[in-house]
Motif scaffolding. Structure first.
Motif, short mmCIF file in Angstrom:
data_model
loop_
_atom_site.label_atom_id
_atom_site.label_comp_id
_atom_site.label_asym_id
_atom_site.label_seq_id
_atom_site.Cartn_x
_atom_site.Cartn_y
_atom_site.Cartn_z
N UNK A 163 0.81 -1.22 0.00
CA UNK A 163 0.00 0.00 0.00
C UNK A 163 0.85 1.27 0.00
N UNK A 164 2.05 1.19 0.55
CA UNK A 164 2.90 2.37 0.63
C UNK A 164 3.10 3.03 -0.74
N UNK A 165 3.29 2.22 -1.75
CA UNK A 165 3.54 2.77 -3.10
C UNK A 165 2.38 3.66 -3.53
N UNK A 166 1.15 3.13 -3.43
CA UNK A 166 -0.03 3.92 -3.83
C UNK A 166 -0.17 5.14 -2.93
N UNK A 167 0.08 4.95 -1.65
CA UNK A 167 -0.03 6.06 -0.71
C UNK A 167 0.92 7.19 -1.10
N UNK A 168 2.18 6.83 -1.40
CA UNK A 168 3.16 7.85 -1.77
C UNK A 168 2.75 8.56 -3.05
N UNK A 169 2.33 7.75 -4.04
CA UNK A 169 1.98 8.34 -5.33
C UNK A 169 0.78 9.27 -5.21
N UNK A 170 -0.23 8.82 -4.47
CA UNK A 170 -1.42 9.65 -4.32
C UNK A 170 -1.14 10.88 -3.45
N UNK A 171 -0.28 10.74 -2.44
CA UNK A 171 0.07 11.91 -1.63
C UNK A 171 0.70 12.97 -2.51
N UNK A 172 1.63 12.54 -3.37
CA UNK A 172 2.29 13.48 -4.26
C UNK A 172 1.27 14.11 -5.20
N UNK A 173 0.34 13.30 -5.69
CA UNK A 173 -0.67 13.83 -6.61
C UNK A 173 -1.56 14.85 -5.90
N UNK A 174 -1.94 14.54 -4.66
CA UNK A 174 -2.83 15.45 -3.93
C UNK A 174 -2.13 16.77 -3.62
N UNK A 175 -0.80 16.71 -3.44
CA UNK A 175 -0.07 17.95 -3.18
C UNK A 175 -0.17 18.90 -4.36
N UNK A 176 -0.41 18.34 -5.54
CA UNK A 176 -0.48 19.18 -6.73
C UNK A 176 -1.87 19.77 -6.96
N UNK A 177 -2.85 19.32 -6.18
CA UNK A 177 -4.19 19.88 -6.32
C UNK A 177 -4.22 21.20 -5.57
#
Lengths: 300, 267
Positions: free
Chosen positions: A179-193
């Motif tokens: 799950x860490x991989x998805x968590x990291x990727x989505x966290x980075x994506x959310x930072x761009x919103x």
């Protein structure tokens, strides 16, 4: 070579082109080997090559026999179904949705729980596959953590989870690990919103669920596509954790395609059939990738 | 708020689920008389670690170091030569070429397992050296792509200036290019090291004798066996085995992100 010489190499290097080419030769050989092997796998899939015995040396071409076997003999289709279940529940439902939820919930939250969760997610992800397999094998064993902390205190008989619930255990273990991989990727994506967009929706009266569905998800759609592409391919072909935990068993309950392929090729020694399985896996993975890539391109 | 309270409980619950295997691992490893149950050790001791660092398991540690170090070094040497050439020679289609290699590498490694095994068997490389060569083949595309992107960021003007001053290619590489791309080279080395260090499938296939087992195989064959499992020893062994992979990530986190960002931009 002379005519376009200046445009494809910086002037100062033009005297050293032969050196550069020599430096690239080893890599070209290795890459050639990789390509050659891929082609070879394709060729093997049309033969009756075996690991031991007479057919190890005197193999011959058998046409589409191996491919026919994929659909007519027991094994491949059942294994494909197991793999699809494993991939769907552990990667798409588990890792991706849980990863997104955690990323969204933890986004503006700081403190103990967040740090503990983040660090343990990361540790699970960084742990070698076999260590994760050992941990899950130990915690789900009859005397293990789950029985000790949950099952026995509730007054029930201890359960041998790896025997009775093998596929769910394997799925949970993979969610825990990946799950860490998805968590990291989505966290980075959310930072761009941008915060303004979300705030504007809030002012307009959208609740948290509406803001997520109507505002945030469309913005990070490309990231979702990329994430799903990666984790589906990885999970679909994943081998070590499942093999070390269950060996495909009990029976063939957790025999995903990679284990089926391994057992057919190196257990029974049917290398030709094994190659046909790997070609089938390549085709499936290829089709899935094309599907996701289309999904990614669509909004434009 | 009631809502956020439920959320906090849910989060705490998740944290407990995620952490408890690690808690178990730690408490078991420092408990000289561990039984596999979760409990506070009656007395702390490091005898499990001492046992994991002797005899057969120490040999497995050396084997893992040999395989991972060998793969990382071989990959770095082979990849940097071609990556530099690809970075400086503007051959048409070089990016497409590299990307198709990386895509090829994303396909299941099990797909080319049969040919690799067959080739290794026929040249008699069924041992740790065979694993190094096989893993280098598999790691090369990604290493080449990462390194090329690092070399692309080295300003050609610096190299040209050095050339004008009369420096030879070897000198320029040693004095200009390598120092600047040191971080990139380190990332690729450590990255390959970790992936080879964690590797299980190829040792499973290639290691025919127990004294050639790396740690992944050692751990697997120890807990896979039926009968009494030495939990304390295996927990300590697991921690030793996991440490380099975890450490490398935290050491290189910033560099890795830059590296991957570079890959992302180029794609």
């Amino acid at each position: 070579m002379q005519k376009s010489g200046k445009s494809w190499v910086s002037p100062w290097l033009s005297g050293s082109v032969p050196v550069l080419i020599v430096a690239a030769i080893p890599a070209l050989i290795f890459v050639g080997v990789l390509l050659y092997f891929t082609g070879w796998a394709l060729m093997f899939s049309f033969t009756n090559l075996e690991l031991y015995g007479r057919k190890a040396t005197e193999w011959s071409f058998v046409g589409l026999d191996n491919y026919e076997r994929l659909f007519t003999r027991r094994g491949f289709l059942e294994s494909l179904w197991t793999t699809l279940n494993f991939t769907f529940f552990s990667a798409i439902i588990g890792q991706s949705i849980l990863g997104f939820t955690l990323a969204a919930v933890l986004r503006n939250r700081y403190g103990g729980v967040r740090s503990v969760l983040e660090v343990s997610l990361m540790l699970g992800w960084l742990l070698p596959d076999i260590v994760a397999a050992f941990l899950w094998s130990a915690t789900t064993s009859k005397t293990g953590l789950v029985n000790q902390l949950i099952v026995i205190p509730l007054g029930m008989e201890p359960v041998n989870f790896l025997n009775d619930y093998a596929l769910p255990v394997v799925i949970l273990a993979n969610i825990w690990k990946g799950t860490a991989w998805s968590y990291l990727l989505y966290s980075a994506a959310l930072d761009n919103v941008s915060k303004e967009v979300v705030e504007a929706a809030k002012v307009d009266g959208a609740n948290a669920w509406q803001r997520t569905r109507r505002v945030i998800l469309p913005i990070i759609k490309p990231h979702i596509g990329t994430n799903l592409l990666f984790i589906t391919i990885w999970t679909f072909t994943y081998f070590p954790l499942i093999y070390a935990l269950t060996g495909g068993g009990p029976g063939s309950k957790t025999e995903v395609l990679s284990i089926f392929l391994y057992k057919q090729s190196f257990g029974i020694g049917k290398l030709g059939y094994g190659s046909a399985i790997s070609v089938a896996m390549l085709v499936i993975v290829g089709v899935m990738s094309l599907f996701y890539l289309r999904l990614l391109k669509e909004p434009e | 708020m009631n809502n956020s309270r439920t959320l906090n409980i849910a989060l705490a619950f998740m944290a407990v689920i995620w952490v408890s295997p690690f808690a178990w691992l730690l408490s078991t490893a420092v408990d000289p008389i561990a039984t596999g149950q979760l409990r506070f050790p009656k007395e702390l001791g490091f005898s499990n670690f001492a046992q994991a660092l002797t005899g057969e398991s120490l040999l497995q540690l050396w084997n893992s170091l040999f395989i991972a170090g060998g793969t990382a070094t071989l990959t770095l040497i082979v990849a940097s030569g071609s990556a530099y050439a690809l970075s400086r020679l503007k051959i048409p289609g070089r990016n497409a070429f590299l990307w198709s290699l990386v895509l090829l590498r994303m396909l299941p490694p099990t797909g080319i397992l049969v040919p690799i095994y067959f080739a290794a068997q026929s040249v008699g490389l069924l041992n740790n050296v065979g694993i190094i060569v096989a893993l280098t083949v598999l790691n090369l595309p990604f290493a080449m792509l990462l390194l090329k992107n690092f070399f692309d960021t080295v300003p050609v003007e610096l190299e040209e200036a050095a050339h004008v001053e009369g420096a030879s290619l070897a000198t320029i590489l040693r004095r200009v290019v390598l120092p600047i791309s040191k971080a990139g080279l380190a990332v690729v080395w450590f990255f390959t090291f970790t992936s080879a260090w964690n590797e299980f499938l190829f040792p499973l296939l290639f290691s025919r004798t127990e004294d050639a087992f790396p740690m992944s195989m050692g751990l697997y064959s120890a807990f896979g066996r039926n009968g009494s499992i030495q939990y304390g020893f295996l927990a300590a062994f697991s921690i030793i085995y996991a440490t380099p992979a975890v450490a490398v990530y935290f050491l290189l986190r910033r560099n890795m992100n830059t590296g991957f960002a570079g890959v992302g931009v180029k794609g």
